[in-house]
Design an enzyme around this catalytic site. Structure first.
Site, PDB file in Angstrom:
ATOM      1  N   SER A 134       0.864  -1.184   0.000  1.00 53.78           N
ATOM      2  CA  SER A 134       0.000   0.000   0.000  1.00 53.78           C
ATOM      3  C   SER A 134       0.898   1.230   0.000  1.00 53.78           C
ATOM      4  O   SER A 134       2.060   1.151   0.424  1.00 53.78           O
ATOM      5  CB  SER A 134      -0.851   0.004   1.271  1.00 53.78           C
ATOM      6  OG  SER A 134      -1.478   1.254   1.448  1.00 53.78           O
ATOM      7  N   TYR A 147      -1.970   0.613  10.771  1.00 55.74           N
ATOM      8  CA  TYR A 147      -2.003   0.078   9.406  1.00 55.74           C
ATOM      9  C   TYR A 147      -0.694   0.375   8.678  1.00 55.74           C
ATOM     10  O   TYR A 147      -0.141  -0.496   7.993  1.00 55.74           O
ATOM     11  CB  TYR A 147      -3.197   0.686   8.654  1.00 55.74           C
ATOM     12  CG  TYR A 147      -3.360   0.178   7.242  1.00 55.74           C
ATOM     13  CD1 TYR A 147      -3.562  -1.175   6.974  1.00 55.74           C
ATOM     14  CD2 TYR A 147      -3.333   1.060   6.165  1.00 55.74           C
ATOM     15  CE1 TYR A 147      -3.724  -1.633   5.665  1.00 55.74           C
ATOM     16  CE2 TYR A 147      -3.495   0.613   4.856  1.00 55.74           C
ATOM     17  CZ  TYR A 147      -3.685  -0.740   4.615  1.00 55.74           C
ATOM     18  OH  TYR A 147      -3.839  -1.182   3.328  1.00 55.74           O
TER      19      TYR A 147
HETATM   20  C1  8X3 Z   1      -4.936   1.869   1.298  1.00 53.29           C
HETATM   21  C2  8X3 Z   1      -4.322   3.208   1.183  1.00 53.29           C
HETATM   22  O1  8X3 Z   1      -4.165   5.574   2.085  1.00 53.29           O
HETATM   23  O2  8X3 Z   1      -5.974   4.246   2.971  1.00 53.29           O
HETATM   24  O3  8X3 Z   1      -4.034   0.839   1.402  1.00 53.29           O
HETATM   25  O4  8X3 Z   1      -3.740   3.817   3.678  1.00 53.29           O
HETATM   26  S1  8X3 Z   1      -4.573   4.218   2.565  1.00 53.29           S
END
Ligand code: 8X3
Length: 249
Positions: A134, A147
Protein backbone atom coordinates in the site's frame (compact mmCIF):
# COMPACT_ATOMS: atom_id res chain seq x y z
CA UNK A 1 -7.32 -29.81 -18.53
CA UNK A 2 -5.94 -27.97 -15.50
CA UNK A 3 -2.58 -29.79 -15.80
CA UNK A 4 -1.48 -27.76 -18.79
CA UNK A 5 -2.40 -24.37 -17.36
CA UNK A 6 -0.07 -22.33 -15.22
CA UNK A 7 -1.22 -22.18 -11.62
CA UNK A 8 -1.84 -19.01 -9.60
CA UNK A 9 -2.83 -18.75 -5.95
CA UNK A 10 -4.63 -15.61 -4.79
CA UNK A 11 -5.35 -14.99 -1.11
CA UNK A 12 -8.19 -12.75 -0.01
CA UNK A 13 -9.94 -13.79 -3.20
CA UNK A 14 -13.50 -13.44 -1.92
CA UNK A 15 -13.85 -9.76 -2.86
CA UNK A 16 -12.14 -6.58 -4.00
CA UNK A 17 -8.63 -6.71 -5.42
CA UNK A 18 -8.33 -10.45 -4.74
CA UNK A 19 -11.47 -11.42 -6.65
CA UNK A 20 -10.65 -9.06 -9.51
CA UNK A 21 -7.14 -10.52 -9.69
CA UNK A 22 -8.46 -14.07 -9.79
CA UNK A 23 -10.67 -13.09 -12.75
CA UNK A 24 -7.87 -11.31 -14.60
CA UNK A 25 -5.40 -14.16 -14.09
CA UNK A 26 -7.99 -16.67 -15.25
CA UNK A 27 -8.54 -14.55 -18.37
CA UNK A 28 -4.78 -14.68 -18.90
CA UNK A 29 -4.97 -18.47 -18.89
CA UNK A 30 -4.12 -19.41 -15.31
CA UNK A 31 -5.72 -22.12 -13.24
CA UNK A 32 -6.50 -19.93 -10.23
CA UNK A 33 -6.69 -21.22 -6.67
CA UNK A 34 -9.01 -18.78 -4.91
CA UNK A 35 -8.27 -18.70 -1.18
CA UNK A 36 -10.34 -16.84 1.40
CA UNK A 37 -12.41 -17.40 4.51
CA UNK A 38 -15.84 -16.96 2.92
CA UNK A 39 -16.65 -20.29 1.25
CA UNK A 40 -19.78 -19.25 -0.61
CA UNK A 41 -18.04 -16.37 -2.36
CA UNK A 42 -14.97 -18.27 -3.49
CA UNK A 43 -17.02 -21.29 -4.54
CA UNK A 44 -19.02 -19.06 -6.85
CA UNK A 45 -15.91 -17.29 -8.15
CA UNK A 46 -14.06 -20.54 -8.79
CA UNK A 47 -17.04 -21.85 -10.75
CA UNK A 48 -17.19 -18.64 -12.79
CA UNK A 49 -13.49 -18.70 -13.75
CA UNK A 50 -12.99 -22.48 -13.91
CA UNK A 51 -10.61 -22.31 -10.96
CA UNK A 52 -10.45 -23.90 -7.53
CA UNK A 53 -11.73 -22.65 -4.19
CA UNK A 54 -9.93 -23.28 -0.90
CA UNK A 55 -11.30 -21.98 2.36
CA UNK A 56 -8.29 -20.50 4.10
CA UNK A 57 -7.57 -18.19 7.00
CA UNK A 58 -4.06 -16.91 6.30
CA UNK A 59 -3.48 -16.21 9.99
CA UNK A 60 -3.87 -19.91 10.79
CA UNK A 61 -0.84 -22.02 9.78
CA UNK A 62 -2.91 -25.24 9.73
CA UNK A 63 -5.40 -23.68 7.36
CA UNK A 64 -2.52 -22.45 5.19
CA UNK A 65 -1.04 -25.96 5.15
CA UNK A 66 -4.31 -27.18 3.62
CA UNK A 67 -4.07 -24.46 1.00
CA UNK A 68 -0.55 -25.62 0.13
CA UNK A 69 -1.72 -29.22 -0.13
CA UNK A 70 -4.52 -28.26 -2.52
CA UNK A 71 -2.35 -25.97 -4.62
CA UNK A 72 0.08 -28.81 -5.26
CA UNK A 73 3.83 -29.06 -5.63
CA UNK A 74 4.18 -26.55 -8.47
CA UNK A 75 2.72 -23.09 -8.59
CA UNK A 76 3.67 -20.30 -10.94
CA UNK A 77 2.20 -17.21 -9.28
CA UNK A 78 1.37 -16.35 -5.69
CA UNK A 79 -0.53 -13.16 -4.93
CA UNK A 80 -0.44 -12.40 -1.21
CA UNK A 81 -3.43 -10.10 -1.19
CA UNK A 82 -5.21 -10.90 2.08
CA UNK A 83 -4.92 -7.89 4.34
CA UNK A 84 -6.76 -4.90 5.63
CA UNK A 85 -7.02 -1.91 7.93
CA UNK A 86 -8.91 -1.83 11.21
CA UNK A 87 -9.54 1.56 12.78
CA UNK A 88 -8.19 5.06 12.25
CA UNK A 89 -7.46 6.15 15.79
CA UNK A 90 -4.51 8.26 16.82
CA UNK A 91 -1.76 6.42 18.65
CA UNK A 92 -2.91 7.92 21.97
CA UNK A 93 -6.27 6.14 21.62
CA UNK A 94 -5.21 3.10 19.62
CA UNK A 95 -6.69 -0.29 20.32
CA UNK A 96 -3.80 -2.77 20.61
CA UNK A 97 -6.11 -5.59 19.59
CA UNK A 98 -6.75 -3.90 16.24
CA UNK A 99 -3.01 -3.41 15.79
CA UNK A 100 -2.46 -7.10 16.56
CA UNK A 101 -5.07 -8.09 13.97
CA UNK A 102 -3.48 -5.86 11.35
CA UNK A 103 -0.02 -7.29 11.99
CA UNK A 104 -1.50 -10.76 11.99
CA UNK A 105 -3.14 -10.54 8.58
CA UNK A 106 -0.84 -8.12 6.71
CA UNK A 107 2.49 -9.50 7.91
CA UNK A 108 2.19 -12.88 9.65
CA UNK A 109 -0.46 -14.06 7.20
CA UNK A 110 1.88 -13.24 4.35
CA UNK A 111 4.64 -15.08 6.19
CA UNK A 112 2.58 -18.24 6.68
CA UNK A 113 1.43 -18.38 3.06
CA UNK A 114 4.84 -17.55 1.63
CA UNK A 115 6.61 -20.17 3.75
CA UNK A 116 4.09 -22.83 2.81
CA UNK A 117 4.07 -22.11 -0.94
CA UNK A 118 7.66 -21.07 -1.60
CA UNK A 119 8.89 -24.60 -2.39
CA UNK A 120 6.17 -24.94 -5.03
CA UNK A 121 6.97 -21.51 -6.48
CA UNK A 122 10.63 -22.47 -6.77
CA UNK A 123 9.68 -25.86 -8.23
CA UNK A 124 7.87 -24.11 -11.10
CA UNK A 125 11.24 -22.92 -12.39
CA UNK A 126 9.83 -19.42 -12.91
CA UNK A 127 7.78 -18.37 -9.91
CA UNK A 128 6.30 -14.91 -9.38
CA UNK A 129 5.57 -13.75 -5.85
CA UNK A 130 3.45 -10.60 -5.65
CA UNK A 131 2.74 -9.02 -2.29
CA UNK A 132 0.01 -6.41 -2.08
CA UNK A 133 1.34 -3.54 -0.06
CA UNK A 134 0.00 0.00 0.00
CA UNK A 135 1.10 3.60 -0.19
CA UNK A 136 0.59 3.23 3.57
CA UNK A 137 3.79 1.19 3.44
CA UNK A 138 5.76 4.31 2.43
CA UNK A 139 4.27 7.19 4.44
CA UNK A 140 2.81 8.00 7.83
CA UNK A 141 -0.55 9.67 8.28
CA UNK A 142 -2.57 10.72 11.31
CA UNK A 143 -4.63 7.86 12.66
CA UNK A 144 -2.92 5.38 10.40
CA UNK A 145 -0.02 4.15 12.53
CA UNK A 146 -1.34 0.64 13.11
CA UNK A 147 -2.00 0.08 9.41
CA UNK A 148 1.05 1.95 8.13
CA UNK A 149 3.27 -0.02 10.51
CA UNK A 150 1.81 -3.26 9.20
CA UNK A 151 2.12 -2.24 5.54
CA UNK A 152 5.68 -1.04 6.10
CA UNK A 153 6.13 -4.60 7.38
CA UNK A 154 4.72 -5.99 4.14
CA UNK A 155 7.16 -3.81 2.19
CA UNK A 156 10.19 -4.84 4.22
CA UNK A 157 9.37 -8.54 4.08
CA UNK A 158 9.06 -8.21 0.30
CA UNK A 159 12.46 -6.53 -0.02
CA UNK A 160 14.02 -9.12 2.26
CA UNK A 161 12.61 -11.97 0.21
CA UNK A 162 14.08 -10.50 -2.97
CA UNK A 163 17.51 -10.50 -1.31
CA UNK A 164 17.16 -13.95 0.18
CA UNK A 165 15.85 -15.56 -3.00
CA UNK A 166 18.57 -14.21 -5.28
CA UNK A 167 19.72 -17.09 -7.47
CA UNK A 168 16.39 -18.92 -7.18
CA UNK A 169 13.90 -18.88 -10.04
CA UNK A 170 11.45 -16.59 -8.25
CA UNK A 171 10.69 -12.93 -8.89
CA UNK A 172 9.47 -10.79 -6.01
CA UNK A 173 7.23 -7.75 -6.42
CA UNK A 174 5.30 -5.37 -4.23
CA UNK A 175 2.24 -3.76 -5.77
CA UNK A 176 1.35 -0.75 -3.62
CA UNK A 177 -2.06 0.78 -4.33
CA UNK A 178 -3.22 4.19 -3.23
CA UNK A 179 -6.90 5.05 -3.14
CA UNK A 180 -8.89 2.08 -4.39
CA UNK A 181 -12.64 2.00 -3.94
CA UNK A 182 -13.60 -1.56 -3.10
CA UNK A 183 -16.71 -2.89 -1.44
CA UNK A 184 -14.84 -3.73 1.75
CA UNK A 185 -11.67 -1.78 2.51
CA UNK A 186 -13.05 1.41 4.06
CA UNK A 187 -16.10 -0.34 5.48
CA UNK A 188 -13.88 -2.81 7.32
CA UNK A 189 -11.62 -0.03 8.57
CA UNK A 190 -14.61 1.77 10.09
CA UNK A 191 -16.31 -1.31 11.49
CA UNK A 192 -19.22 -1.19 9.01
CA UNK A 193 -19.92 2.57 9.34
CA UNK A 194 -21.04 3.41 5.79
CA UNK A 195 -21.01 7.15 6.29
CA UNK A 196 -17.38 7.16 7.38
CA UNK A 197 -16.47 4.72 4.63
CA UNK A 198 -18.13 6.86 1.94
CA UNK A 199 -16.37 9.99 3.23
CA UNK A 200 -13.01 8.46 2.27
CA UNK A 201 -13.94 8.83 -1.41
CA UNK A 202 -16.04 12.02 -1.13
CA UNK A 203 -15.62 14.28 -4.15
CA UNK A 204 -12.95 12.12 -5.74
CA UNK A 205 -13.65 11.94 -9.44
CA UNK A 206 -12.41 8.42 -10.07
CA UNK A 207 -10.76 6.39 -7.33
CA UNK A 208 -9.02 3.28 -8.61
CA UNK A 209 -11.10 0.14 -8.91
CA UNK A 210 -10.13 -3.35 -7.83
CA UNK A 211 -9.88 -4.23 -11.49
CA UNK A 212 -7.32 -1.46 -12.10
CA UNK A 213 -5.03 -3.11 -9.56
CA UNK A 214 -5.79 -6.58 -10.86
CA UNK A 215 -4.71 -5.37 -14.29
CA UNK A 216 -1.36 -4.20 -12.84
CA UNK A 217 -0.86 -7.46 -10.96
CA UNK A 218 -1.54 -9.48 -14.09
CA UNK A 219 0.87 -7.31 -16.06
CA UNK A 220 3.59 -7.93 -13.46
CA UNK A 221 2.92 -11.67 -13.52
CA UNK A 222 3.10 -11.92 -17.29
CA UNK A 223 6.41 -10.13 -17.96
CA UNK A 224 9.25 -12.21 -19.44
CA UNK A 225 10.94 -14.31 -16.78
CA UNK A 226 14.08 -12.15 -16.54
CA UNK A 227 12.03 -9.01 -15.79
CA UNK A 228 11.47 -8.33 -12.09
CA UNK A 229 9.21 -5.40 -11.27
CA UNK A 230 10.40 -4.57 -7.75
CA UNK A 231 7.71 -2.10 -6.79
CA UNK A 232 4.65 -0.72 -8.49
CA UNK A 233 3.00 2.22 -6.73
CA UNK A 234 -0.41 2.92 -8.28
CA UNK A 235 -2.64 5.86 -7.42
CA UNK A 236 -5.60 7.49 -9.12
CA UNK A 237 -4.93 10.70 -11.04
CA UNK A 238 -6.85 12.54 -8.32
CA UNK A 239 -4.34 11.50 -5.64
CA UNK A 240 -0.90 13.11 -5.58
CA UNK A 241 -0.05 11.74 -2.14
CA UNK A 242 -1.89 9.86 0.61
CA UNK A 243 -2.98 13.17 2.15
CA UNK A 244 -3.22 15.25 -1.04
CA UNK A 245 -6.38 14.33 -2.90
CA UNK A 246 -8.41 16.34 -5.41
CA UNK A 247 -11.97 16.24 -4.05
CA UNK A 248 -13.44 18.75 -6.49
CA UNK A 249 -14.89 16.05 -8.75
C1 8X3 B 1 -4.94 1.87 1.30
C2 8X3 B 1 -4.32 3.21 1.18
O1 8X3 B 1 -4.16 5.57 2.08
O2 8X3 B 1 -5.97 4.25 2.97
O3 8X3 B 1 -4.03 0.84 1.40
O4 8X3 B 1 -3.74 3.82 3.68
S1 8X3 B 1 -4.57 4.22 2.57
Amino acid sequence: MTESRKIAVVTGASSGIGAATARRLADAGYDVVCAARRADRIDELAKEIDGRAVVCDVTDPESVAELAATAGDRIDVLVNNAGGAFGLDPVADADPEQWRQMYDVNVLGLLHVTKALLPALIASGDGVLINIGSIAGRVAYEGGAGYTAAKHGTAVVTETLRLELLGQPVRVTEVAPGMVRTEGFALTRFGGDEEKADAVYAGVDAPLTADDIADCITWVATRPSHVNVDLLVVKPRAQAAQHKVDRSG
